[in-house]
Every structure is written in C-alpha cells, then in structure tokens.
Design a protein around this motif. Structure first.
Motif, short mmCIF file in Angstrom:
data_model
loop_
_atom_site.label_atom_id
_atom_site.label_comp_id
_atom_site.label_asym_id
_atom_site.label_seq_id
_atom_site.Cartn_x
_atom_site.Cartn_y
_atom_site.Cartn_z
N HIS A 6 39.33 43.89 45.92
CA HIS A 6 38.44 44.14 47.23
C HIS A 6 38.26 43.04 48.17
N ALA A 7 38.33 43.07 49.31
CA ALA A 7 38.39 42.18 50.29
C ALA A 7 37.45 41.18 50.24
N ASP A 8 36.39 41.44 49.81
CA ASP A 8 35.18 40.53 49.48
C ASP A 8 35.53 39.55 48.38
N GLU A 9 36.31 39.77 47.66
CA GLU A 9 36.71 38.94 46.39
C GLU A 9 37.89 38.37 46.50
N ARG A 10 38.58 38.60 47.50
CA ARG A 10 39.92 37.80 47.68
C ARG A 10 39.78 36.17 47.64
N GLY A 11 40.36 35.64 46.76
CA GLY A 11 40.30 33.88 46.87
C GLY A 11 39.28 33.58 45.97
N SER A 12 38.76 34.53 45.12
CA SER A 12 37.73 34.28 44.12
C SER A 12 38.13 33.93 42.38
N GLY A 13 39.41 34.16 42.39
CA GLY A 13 39.91 33.96 41.08
C GLY A 13 40.12 35.35 40.48
N LEU A 14 39.73 36.19 40.89
CA LEU A 14 39.75 37.64 40.35
C LEU A 14 41.14 37.99 40.03
N GLY A 15 42.18 37.76 40.89
CA GLY A 15 43.52 38.36 40.99
C GLY A 15 44.14 37.69 39.70
N THR A 16 43.97 36.26 39.56
CA THR A 16 44.54 35.43 38.43
C THR A 16 43.89 36.10 37.14
N ARG A 17 42.54 36.17 36.95
CA ARG A 17 42.01 36.61 36.06
C ARG A 17 42.49 38.20 35.41
N PHE A 18 42.80 38.85 36.55
CA PHE A 18 43.33 40.45 36.42
C PHE A 18 44.67 40.08 35.71
N ILE A 19 45.83 39.35 36.30
CA ILE A 19 47.02 39.16 35.76
C ILE A 19 46.89 38.46 34.25
N GLU A 20 46.18 37.57 34.13
CA GLU A 20 45.96 37.07 32.69
C GLU A 20 45.44 37.86 31.60
N TRP A 21 44.64 38.93 32.16
CA TRP A 21 44.01 40.00 31.37
C TRP A 21 45.51 41.02 30.89
N ALA A 22 46.24 41.34 31.83
CA ALA A 22 47.50 42.20 31.74
C ALA A 22 48.40 41.43 30.69
N ILE A 23 48.60 40.24 30.97
CA ILE A 23 49.54 39.56 29.95
C ILE A 23 49.02 39.35 28.71
N ASP A 24 47.85 39.04 28.45
CA ASP A 24 47.19 39.02 27.09
C ASP A 24 47.19 40.38 26.69
N GLU A 25 46.86 41.56 27.39
CA GLU A 25 46.94 42.84 26.54
C GLU A 25 48.50 43.41 26.48
N SER A 26 49.43 42.98 27.14
CA SER A 26 50.76 43.02 26.88
C SER A 26 51.18 42.45 25.61
N ARG A 27 50.70 41.15 25.31
CA ARG A 27 51.10 40.31 24.04
C ARG A 27 50.39 41.17 22.77
N ARG A 28 48.89 41.85 22.93
CA ARG A 28 48.42 42.57 21.87
C ARG A 28 49.09 44.10 21.72
N GLN A 29 49.85 44.53 22.52
CA GLN A 29 50.50 45.71 22.73
C GLN A 29 51.97 45.39 21.98
N GLY A 30 52.29 44.17 21.76
CA GLY A 30 53.69 43.99 21.20
C GLY A 30 54.77 43.73 22.32
N CYS A 31 54.44 43.54 23.37
CA CYS A 31 55.46 43.50 24.46
C CYS A 31 56.18 41.95 24.43
N GLN A 32 57.34 42.05 24.74
CA GLN A 32 58.29 40.78 24.99
C GLN A 32 58.28 40.45 26.39
#
Length: 150
Positions: free
Chosen positions: A91-117
């Motif tokens: 959301h425009a109000d949240e840009r620059g807050s670190g949320l994008g980084t946290r989202f991508i880190e979540w996706a990477i962690d979930e990918s590992r959990r799902q067995g992705c290489q």
C-alpha cells in the motif's frame, strides 16, 4: 514493523488486494477494482490449489500488502522444485517501511519450507525501482522473459 501480521488471504481481502493491484500506472491499465467478478472466479481456483499461496500483510486490521507465491515441481535442475513470486504490492502508505523486504523474506522462507531449490520472479521492464529492490535482496537478473497475450 509493529503489529504487522502476514497471513493467508481470504475472499474478504479481495477488494483491498485488487485496489493495490490497480494502484500504479501499469495496474491502472489492466485491473478493474469496480467489478470483482473475475477476481472472485480466480480466487476460487487459487483457494482450491495447494500450490498457490496468496498472502496479505495486515496492520491495525487493514490490509497493507499482498503477494502470491506459486510452488512448481519440475524435471529440470535434477527435478528441482521452484517457486514464483507474483503480484507483490505494498500500500502507498507503507512504502519505505520495510514491508516489501519482510514480504520477500517470508516468500523465501516459505519456499524453503516447501522444499524449493529456486525462487524466481518477474518484474515489468519499466519498474526500475523494483529491480534495484530485488537485487538488494539477492536476486539476479539472469534471464530474459517473454510473454504472449492470449
């Protein structure tokens, strides 16, 4: 990040998700937040597919971000499973807050959990700020992408 929660999206989140998808020059041309019918149809397909993970970030009861993670088994790379990150929006109000980084880190962690290489994503060629963001997080622009409108 305060009281930020990343959780699976629900159909009730669709109006906020679609509004974020439409809230930029590219999205404004291809999204229709005034008619949720096609999004509800797509949601039914996504919700019934265990390889699809649509998540939202919620702060103080308000959806402030979304992304879709798709897990794909494959034969290449010695039978590697990969994930694809799509539809990342903050959301425009949240840009620059670190949320994008946290989202991508979540996706990477979930990918590992799902067995992705491998985790991959695409970004429109015009989104140069997004490209720098992904590179800061360790992604490399290693391929040229092609699309065919059907």
């Amino acid at each position: 990040m305060g009281d930020l929660e990343i959780r699976p999206a629900t159909a009730d989140d669709l109006p906020a998700i679609v509004a974020m998808l439409a809230d930029d020059p590219l999205g404004a041309q291809r999204e229709s937040p005034d008619d949720l019918t096609p999004y509800l149809t797509a949601w039914e397909r996504l919700a019934s597919d265990p390889s699809q993970h649509v998540v939202v970030a919620v702060r103080e009861g308000r959806v402030v971000g979304t992304l879709q993670l798709t897990v794909i088994p494959g034969l290449s790379r010695r039978g590697a499973t990969r994930s694809i990150i799509e539809g990342v929006r903050v959301h425009a109000d949240e840009r620059g807050s670190g949320l994008g980084t946290r989202f991508i880190e979540w996706a990477i962690d979930e990918s590992r959990r799902q067995g992705c290489q491998l985790v991959q994503l695409t970004s429109d060629a015009s989104r140069t700020d997004a490209h720098r963001f992904y590179e800061r997080l360790g992604f490399t622009a290693s391929h040229v992408g092609f699309k065919l409108q059907l």
